[in-house]
Design a protein around this motif. Structure first.
Motif, PDB file in Angstrom:
ATOM      1  N   ALA A  32       0.865  -1.178   0.000  1.00 22.42           N
ATOM      2  CA  ALA A  32       0.000   0.000   0.000  1.00 22.42           C
ATOM      3  C   ALA A  32       0.904   1.232   0.000  1.00 22.42           C
ATOM      4  N   PRO A  33       0.622   2.213  -0.861  1.00 24.06           N
ATOM      5  CA  PRO A  33       1.535   3.345  -1.009  1.00 24.06           C
ATOM      6  C   PRO A  33       1.242   4.490  -0.050  1.00 24.06           C
ATOM      7  N   GLY A  34       2.262   5.331   0.134  1.00 20.06           N
ATOM      8  CA  GLY A  34       2.033   6.657   0.684  1.00 20.06           C
ATOM      9  C   GLY A  34       1.422   7.541  -0.394  1.00 20.06           C
ATOM     10  N   ARG A  35       1.190   8.783  -0.046  1.00 27.29           N
ATOM     11  CA  ARG A  35       0.567   9.672  -1.029  1.00 27.29           C
ATOM     12  C   ARG A  35       1.082  11.096  -0.872  1.00 27.29           C
ATOM     13  N   VAL A  36       0.981  11.863  -1.944  1.00 25.67           N
ATOM     14  CA  VAL A  36       1.052  13.317  -1.841  1.00 25.67           C
ATOM     15  C   VAL A  36      -0.287  13.857  -2.320  1.00 25.67           C
ATOM     16  N   ASN A  37      -0.672  14.965  -1.765  1.00 29.45           N
ATOM     17  CA  ASN A  37      -1.912  15.597  -2.195  1.00 29.45           C
ATOM     18  C   ASN A  37      -1.558  16.700  -3.181  1.00 29.45           C
ATOM     19  N   LEU A  38      -1.990  16.528  -4.410  1.00 26.71           N
ATOM     20  CA  LEU A  38      -1.676  17.524  -5.433  1.00 26.71           C
ATOM     21  C   LEU A  38      -2.291  18.863  -5.083  1.00 26.71           C
ATOM     22  N   ILE A  39      -3.547  18.833  -4.680  1.00 25.22           N
ATOM     23  CA  ILE A  39      -4.224  20.061  -4.275  1.00 25.22           C
ATOM     24  C   ILE A  39      -5.497  19.687  -3.514  1.00 25.22           C
ATOM     25  N   GLY A  40      -5.898  20.565  -2.591  1.00 17.69           N
ATOM     26  CA  GLY A  40      -7.066  20.299  -1.753  1.00 17.69           C
ATOM     27  C   GLY A  40      -6.630  20.007  -0.330  1.00 17.69           C
ATOM     28  N   GLU A  41      -6.142  21.031   0.370  1.00 24.39           N
ATOM     29  CA  GLU A  41      -5.583  20.817   1.709  1.00 24.39           C
ATOM     30  C   GLU A  41      -6.532  21.288   2.789  1.00 24.39           C
ATOM     31  N   HIS A  42      -6.712  20.469   3.813  1.00 24.59           N
ATOM     32  CA  HIS A  42      -7.622  20.744   4.935  1.00 24.59           C
ATOM     33  C   HIS A  42      -9.065  20.936   4.452  1.00 24.59           C
ATOM     34  N   THR A  43      -9.380  20.312   3.345  1.00 28.23           N
ATOM     35  CA  THR A  43     -10.759  20.318   2.842  1.00 28.23           C
ATOM     36  C   THR A  43     -11.472  19.007   3.149  1.00 28.23           C
ATOM     37  N   ARG A 291     -10.100  25.704  -6.178  1.00 22.19           N
ATOM     38  CA  ARG A 291      -8.857  25.387  -6.878  1.00 22.19           C
ATOM     39  C   ARG A 291      -8.812  23.918  -7.300  1.00 22.19           C
ATOM     40  N   VAL A 292      -9.340  23.027  -6.479  1.00 18.44           N
ATOM     41  CA  VAL A 292      -9.386  21.619  -6.882  1.00 18.44           C
ATOM     42  C   VAL A 292     -10.212  21.455  -8.150  1.00 18.44           C
ATOM     43  N   GLU A 293     -11.370  22.066  -8.175  1.00 19.43           N
ATOM     44  CA  GLU A 293     -12.234  21.964  -9.352  1.00 19.43           C
ATOM     45  C   GLU A 293     -11.550  22.547 -10.591  1.00 19.43           C
ATOM     46  N   GLU A 294     -10.846  23.657 -10.422  1.00 20.67           N
ATOM     47  CA  GLU A 294     -10.131  24.258 -11.550  1.00 20.67           C
ATOM     48  C   GLU A 294      -9.001  23.345 -12.024  1.00 20.67           C
ATOM     49  N   ALA A 295      -8.307  22.706 -11.095  1.00 16.95           N
ATOM     50  CA  ALA A 295      -7.224  21.802 -11.471  1.00 16.95           C
ATOM     51  C   ALA A 295      -7.763  20.600 -12.237  1.00 16.95           C
ATOM     52  N   VAL A 296      -8.878  20.055 -11.796  1.00 13.08           N
ATOM     53  CA  VAL A 296      -9.484  18.925 -12.505  1.00 13.08           C
ATOM     54  C   VAL A 296      -9.837  19.322 -13.930  1.00 13.08           C
ATOM     55  N   ALA A 297     -10.433  20.491 -14.092  1.00 15.29           N
ATOM     56  CA  ALA A 297     -10.823  20.955 -15.430  1.00 15.29           C
ATOM     57  C   ALA A 297      -9.597  21.099 -16.335  1.00 15.29           C
ATOM     58  N   LEU A 298      -8.499  21.589 -15.789  1.00 12.12           N
ATOM     59  CA  LEU A 298      -7.280  21.741 -16.587  1.00 12.12           C
ATOM     60  C   LEU A 298      -6.689  20.384 -16.963  1.00 12.12           C
ATOM     61  N   LEU A 299      -6.634  19.474 -16.026  1.00 10.91           N
ATOM     62  CA  LEU A 299      -6.053  18.166 -16.315  1.00 10.91           C
ATOM     63  C   LEU A 299      -6.912  17.372 -17.298  1.00 10.91           C
ATOM     64  N   ASP A 300      -8.214  17.575 -17.239  1.00 12.82           N
ATOM     65  CA  ASP A 300      -9.104  16.874 -18.163  1.00 12.82           C
ATOM     66  C   ASP A 300      -8.823  17.227 -19.624  1.00 12.82           C
ATOM     67  N   VAL A 301      -8.271  18.416 -19.858  1.00 14.35           N
ATOM     68  CA  VAL A 301      -7.949  18.824 -21.234  1.00 14.35           C
ATOM     69  C   VAL A 301      -6.438  18.820 -21.467  1.00 14.35           C
ATOM     70  N   GLY A 302      -5.698  18.197 -20.567  1.00 15.19           N
ATOM     71  CA  GLY A 302      -4.268  18.030 -20.772  1.00 15.19           C
ATOM     72  C   GLY A 302      -3.404  19.230 -20.467  1.00 15.19           C
ATOM     73  N   GLU A 303      -3.964  20.228 -19.790  1.00 19.23           N
ATOM     74  CA  GLU A 303      -3.196  21.446 -19.484  1.00 19.23           C
ATOM     75  C   GLU A 303      -2.478  21.286 -18.142  1.00 19.23           C
ATOM     76  N   VAL A 304      -1.516  20.389 -18.110  1.00 17.11           N
ATOM     77  CA  VAL A 304      -0.839  20.082 -16.851  1.00 17.11           C
ATOM     78  C   VAL A 304      -0.030  21.269 -16.352  1.00 17.11           C
ATOM     79  N   ARG A 305       0.686  21.950 -17.227  1.00 13.87           N
ATOM     80  CA  ARG A 305       1.513  23.084 -16.815  1.00 13.87           C
ATOM     81  C   ARG A 305       0.681  24.182 -16.155  1.00 13.87           C
ATOM     82  N   ALA A 306      -0.537  24.348 -16.609  1.00 10.42           N
ATOM     83  CA  ALA A 306      -1.388  25.425 -16.088  1.00 10.42           C
ATOM     84  C   ALA A 306      -1.825  25.186 -14.656  1.00 10.42           C
ATOM     85  N   VAL A 307      -1.603  23.975 -14.143  1.00  6.58           N
ATOM     86  CA  VAL A 307      -1.940  23.695 -12.749  1.00  6.58           C
ATOM     87  C   VAL A 307      -0.954  24.373 -11.799  1.00  6.58           C
ATOM     88  N   GLY A 308       0.245  24.681 -12.290  1.00 10.65           N
ATOM     89  CA  GLY A 308       1.280  25.245 -11.438  1.00 10.65           C
ATOM     90  C   GLY A 308       0.853  26.456 -10.625  1.00 10.65           C
TER      91      GLY A 308
END
Length: 398
Positions: A32-43, A291-308
């Protein structure tokens, strides 16, 4: 990337260690792995949105069933504790393993207790556990320990439980048996993540979706920076932040802060009057969900850099509105971004632990060194910096 098991860490070694401790081979080995949270802290404890990904670093559990009702636990990371032996029918939060050397055993013992409390037919077992998930780094080493144990017991006793059910049982173990009021994110990430994806999780409805996060295909890397510090106020501050959020939700007449829409944030803050502390706590949770919702929308269209930029904005919110950062985490973010990172933020509960930095593959080594140099100049202990890619969740290896 380096060997995710670490030097010699793998199912064969774990099985051999089990045999050396217990005198016979295990029935299997689970990871079982550890994890990092890309975004969504204390939510998560505010019924909100999170987006973790699994690390290649894992806890391995070699296990075999027992017919005599005994639960025997051994850790390769705490060999001085020896084999801790418990009666599975006598497990209870008031009778958890005590003492510093045995505290680690509270987590797997709690999982067995939670399964039996839920009416599941779990009997005795021998377990040997070993891990490459850094402890105290905010990378969910405890969740990995719990989920590895749950996966082993699930298969040993043919319970047929789905990964999300295992995650819920592990959260129950940590809340009620260990006594840590964590949300559901860490255990769900460890149990349910898939390779090459981040996990978009609604922590109220427990709906989840694998979101493509193919860093390698876009020439990107995610650096994890373990600051190797943990400030003493962390545990009490976590409980304090959670209590503040609950107070604010009651004041606003909602079940949880997740129920405050982003478009109504301004009026919600006005309703809290002059209590600036509660206003800032609410602002962080509501904007972080956005911000989580915005990140999901960006990743869904392949805009990974824009998540920065979302990562960096999330860190500023954690630092200023939720006040869970610390000088070491701030230095990671400031030095990495000044060196050309695409974005950076703390990850985990805060007050130490780890940060993540989104970089191009070409810049990864240079920016990692910039962070190390910044720590040296500040007189801080050298951080541990390593690249990661989204990895698989819990599974049986042997």
């Amino acid at each position: 990337m380096s060997d995710p098991y670490g030097a010699g860490h793998g199912p064969e070694r774990t099985a051999a260690a089990f045999a050396a401790v217990y005198g016979g081979p295990p029935a299997g080995v689970w990871a079982a792995p550890g994890r990092v949270n890309l975004i969504g802290e204390h939510t998560d404890y505010n019924d909100g949105f999170v987006m973790p990904l699994a690390l290649p670093h894992t806890t391995l559990a070699a296990a075999a069933p027992r017919a005599d009702g005994r639960l025997r636990l051994h850790s390769g990371g705490v060999p001085e504790a020896g084999v801790i032996e418990l009666r599975i029918a006598e497990l209870a939060p008031t009778a958890a393993p005590r003492g510093a050397a045995a505290r680690w055993a509270t987590y797997p013992a709690g999982v067995a207790w939670a399964m039996r409390e839920a009416g599941l037919a779990v009997g005795g077992a021998d377990l040997h556990l070993d891990s490459t998930v850094p402890t105290g780094a905010g990378l969910s080493s405890s969740a990995a320990l719990e989920v590895a144990t749950a996966a082993a017991l699930n298969d040993l006793y043919e319970l047929g439980l789905a990964p999300q059910r295992l995650a819920r049982l592990c959260q129950r173990a940590e809340n009620a048996f260990v006594g840590v009021p964590c949300g559901i994110m860490d255990q769900t990430a460890s149990a349910c993540c898939t390779e090459g994806h981040a996990l978009f999780l609604d922590t109220r409805l427990l709906t989840r979706r694998q979101v493509p996060f193919d860093l390698a295909a876009q020439g990107l890397r995610l650096l994890v920076v373990d600051t190797r510090v943990r400030h003493e106020l962390a545990d009490g501050a976590y409980a304090n932040r959670r209590a503040s959020c609950e107070t604010a939700a009651r004041a606003l007449g909602v079940r949880a802060l997740r129920d405050i829409p982003y478009v109504q944030l301004k009026s919600a803050l006005a309703d809290l009057g002059e209590d600036d502390r509660l206003r800032r706590r609410v602002r962080h949770v509501v904007t972080e969900n956005r911000r989580v919702e915005e990140a999901v929308a960006l990743l869904d269209v392949g805009e990974v850099r824009a998540v920065g930029p979302l990562l960096t904005a999330g860190h500023a919110s954690c630092r200023d509105d939720f006040e869970v950062s610390c000088p070491e985490l701030d230095l990671v973010v400031e030095s990495a971004n000044a060196a050309g990172a695409l974005g950076a933020r703390m990850t985990g509960a805060g007050f130490g632990g780890s940060a993540i930095v989104l970089v191009t593959e070409a810049d990864a080594e240079r920016i990692g060194q910039v962070v190390r140099d910044a720590f040296a100049a500040a007189g801080y202990r050298a951080p541990r910096v390593f690249p990661t890619l989204p990895s698989p969740g819990a599974r049986r290896l042997a």
